[in-house]
Motif scaffolding. Sequence first.
Motif, PDB file in Angstrom:
ATOM      1  N   TYR A 185     -35.087  10.300  27.301  1.00 19.58           N
ATOM      2  CA  TYR A 185     -35.871   9.331  26.525  1.00 19.58           C
ATOM      3  C   TYR A 185     -36.267   8.111  27.367  1.00 19.58           C
ATOM      4  O   TYR A 185     -36.874   7.177  26.856  1.00 19.58           O
ATOM      5  N   ASN A 186     -35.864   8.117  28.641  1.00 20.16           N
ATOM      6  CA  ASN A 186     -36.170   7.023  29.559  1.00 20.16           C
ATOM      7  C   ASN A 186     -35.611   5.678  29.065  1.00 20.16           C
ATOM      8  O   ASN A 186     -36.292   4.647  29.121  1.00 20.16           O
ATOM      9  N   VAL A 187     -34.364   5.709  28.572  1.00 23.62           N
ATOM     10  CA  VAL A 187     -33.738   4.491  28.058  1.00 23.62           C
ATOM     11  C   VAL A 187     -32.350   4.255  28.676  1.00 23.62           C
ATOM     12  O   VAL A 187     -31.560   3.463  28.162  1.00 23.62           O
ATOM     13  N   HIS A 188     -32.076   4.917  29.783  1.00 23.29           N
ATOM     14  CA  HIS A 188     -30.774   4.791  30.442  1.00 23.29           C
ATOM     15  C   HIS A 188     -30.430   3.340  30.739  1.00 23.29           C
ATOM     16  O   HIS A 188     -29.351   2.854  30.388  1.00 23.29           O
ATOM     17  N   ASP A 189     -31.332   2.641  31.399  1.00 26.52           N
ATOM     18  CA  ASP A 189     -31.060   1.252  31.792  1.00 26.52           C
ATOM     19  C   ASP A 189     -30.864   0.357  30.581  1.00 26.52           C
ATOM     20  O   ASP A 189     -29.991  -0.520  30.580  1.00 26.52           O
ATOM     21  N   GLU A 190     -31.673   0.552  29.552  1.00 28.36           N
ATOM     22  CA  GLU A 190     -31.566  -0.272  28.349  1.00 28.36           C
ATOM     23  C   GLU A 190     -30.197  -0.120  27.693  1.00 28.36           C
ATOM     24  O   GLU A 190     -29.557  -1.107  27.324  1.00 28.36           O
ATOM     25  N   LEU A 191     -29.722   1.108  27.570  1.00 26.03           N
ATOM     26  CA  LEU A 191     -28.419   1.340  26.942  1.00 26.03           C
ATOM     27  C   LEU A 191     -27.287   0.801  27.806  1.00 26.03           C
ATOM     28  O   LEU A 191     -26.334   0.208  27.300  1.00 26.03           O
ATOM     29  N   LYS A 192     -27.408   0.975  29.092  1.00 24.62           N
ATOM     30  CA  LYS A 192     -26.391   0.457  30.003  1.00 24.62           C
ATOM     31  C   LYS A 192     -26.364  -1.073  29.969  1.00 24.62           C
ATOM     32  O   LYS A 192     -25.298  -1.686  29.951  1.00 24.62           O
ATOM     33  N   ASP A 193     -27.551  -1.677  29.929  1.00 25.19           N
ATOM     34  CA  ASP A 193     -27.651  -3.143  29.874  1.00 25.19           C
ATOM     35  C   ASP A 193     -27.066  -3.714  28.586  1.00 25.19           C
ATOM     36  O   ASP A 193     -26.665  -4.876  28.544  1.00 25.19           O
ATOM     37  N   LEU A 194     -27.027  -2.915  27.540  1.00 21.78           N
ATOM     38  CA  LEU A 194     -26.421  -3.350  26.279  1.00 21.78           C
ATOM     39  C   LEU A 194     -24.890  -3.306  26.340  1.00 21.78           C
ATOM     40  O   LEU A 194     -24.213  -3.745  25.422  1.00 21.78           O
ATOM     41  N   GLY A 195     -24.371  -2.758  27.432  1.00 17.84           N
ATOM     42  CA  GLY A 195     -22.925  -2.712  27.600  1.00 17.84           C
ATOM     43  C   GLY A 195     -22.282  -1.447  27.078  1.00 17.84           C
ATOM     44  O   GLY A 195     -21.062  -1.381  26.904  1.00 17.84           O
ATOM     45  N   PHE A 196     -23.091  -0.423  26.834  1.00 20.61           N
ATOM     46  CA  PHE A 196     -22.562   0.849  26.352  1.00 20.61           C
ATOM     47  C   PHE A 196     -22.206   1.723  27.548  1.00 20.61           C
ATOM     48  O   PHE A 196     -22.859   1.666  28.584  1.00 20.61           O
ATOM     49  N   GLU A 197     -21.177   2.526  27.390  1.00 19.41           N
ATOM     50  CA  GLU A 197     -20.780   3.457  28.436  1.00 19.41           C
ATOM     51  C   GLU A 197     -21.741   4.653  28.386  1.00 19.41           C
ATOM     52  O   GLU A 197     -21.763   5.391  27.405  1.00 19.41           O
ATOM     53  N   VAL A 198     -22.544   4.805  29.418  1.00 16.77           N
ATOM     54  CA  VAL A 198     -23.540   5.882  29.468  1.00 16.77           C
ATOM     55  C   VAL A 198     -23.041   6.922  30.461  1.00 16.77           C
ATOM     56  O   VAL A 198     -22.924   6.643  31.651  1.00 16.77           O
ATOM     57  N   LYS A 199     -22.711   8.111  29.933  1.00 16.26           N
ATOM     58  CA  LYS A 199     -22.151   9.147  30.798  1.00 16.26           C
ATOM     59  C   LYS A 199     -22.365  10.508  30.149  1.00 16.26           C
ATOM     60  O   LYS A 199     -22.827  10.601  29.007  1.00 16.26           O
ATOM     61  N   ALA A 200     -21.986  11.555  30.855  1.00 16.33           N
ATOM     62  CA  ALA A 200     -22.079  12.908  30.309  1.00 16.33           C
ATOM     63  C   ALA A 200     -21.137  13.006  29.111  1.00 16.33           C
ATOM     64  O   ALA A 200     -19.979  12.631  29.195  1.00 16.33           O
ATOM     65  N   MET A 201     -21.649  13.510  28.009  1.00 20.53           N
ATOM     66  CA  MET A 201     -20.864  13.542  26.781  1.00 20.53           C
ATOM     67  C   MET A 201     -20.350  14.922  26.406  1.00 20.53           C
ATOM     68  O   MET A 201     -19.446  15.037  25.585  1.00 20.53           O
ATOM     69  N   GLY A 202     -20.883  15.982  26.998  1.00 17.01           N
ATOM     70  CA  GLY A 202     -20.429  17.323  26.640  1.00 17.01           C
ATOM     71  C   GLY A 202     -18.946  17.517  26.849  1.00 17.01           C
ATOM     72  O   GLY A 202     -18.219  17.971  25.960  1.00 17.01           O
ATOM     73  N   LYS A 203     -18.469  17.181  28.011  1.00 20.03           N
ATOM     74  CA  LYS A 203     -17.055  17.335  28.336  1.00 20.03           C
ATOM     75  C   LYS A 203     -16.197  16.363  27.513  1.00 20.03           C
ATOM     76  O   LYS A 203     -15.125  16.717  27.043  1.00 20.03           O
ATOM     77  N   THR A 204     -16.716  15.161  27.319  1.00 17.37           N
ATOM     78  CA  THR A 204     -15.997  14.163  26.536  1.00 17.37           C
ATOM     79  C   THR A 204     -15.820  14.633  25.098  1.00 17.37           C
ATOM     80  O   THR A 204     -14.713  14.594  24.550  1.00 17.37           O
ATOM     81  N   LEU A 205     -16.898  15.079  24.475  1.00 19.06           N
ATOM     82  CA  LEU A 205     -16.819  15.562  23.099  1.00 19.06           C
ATOM     83  C   LEU A 205     -15.904  16.786  23.000  1.00 19.06           C
ATOM     84  O   LEU A 205     -15.108  16.894  22.063  1.00 19.06           O
ATOM     85  N   THR A 206     -15.985  17.676  23.975  1.00 21.03           N
ATOM     86  CA  THR A 206     -15.113  18.853  23.986  1.00 21.03           C
ATOM     87  C   THR A 206     -13.645  18.426  24.027  1.00 21.03           C
ATOM     88  O   THR A 206     -12.808  18.986  23.324  1.00 21.03           O
TER      89      THR A 206
END
Length: 121
Positions: A88-109
Amino acid sequence: MKHSKETEDASDLLVIVWTSGDIYVAERMVFMYAHAAVTKSFFKQTVLIIWGPSAKLAAENLKLQQKLKAMQSDGLQIKACITCAKEYNVHDELKDLGFEVKAMGKTLTGYLKNNARILTF
């Protein structure tokens, strides 16, 4: 599977997987319950995962960003799927908001295998 600190004692962990791009679902369900879960200590730990269309909505809507930051200040952990954020081309925006942006498949598993309580919207 190795146990990480993130998935230890997951029986009292609520993971909310927010996928909907609908603002009303965000405001009238996801955020209401997530905030109550944190402020009323329904669970020892509450995590909100931003995944799919919700990534675009969170990155572009200032009102929702303010609510997310307030909930984060109250103790809600907020994570976002890096693949979705990049698509969605929003990586920087979400990271700048202070959210942890990472691969979620393994985390959710990991959460699933360790019996966390999972809600999906």
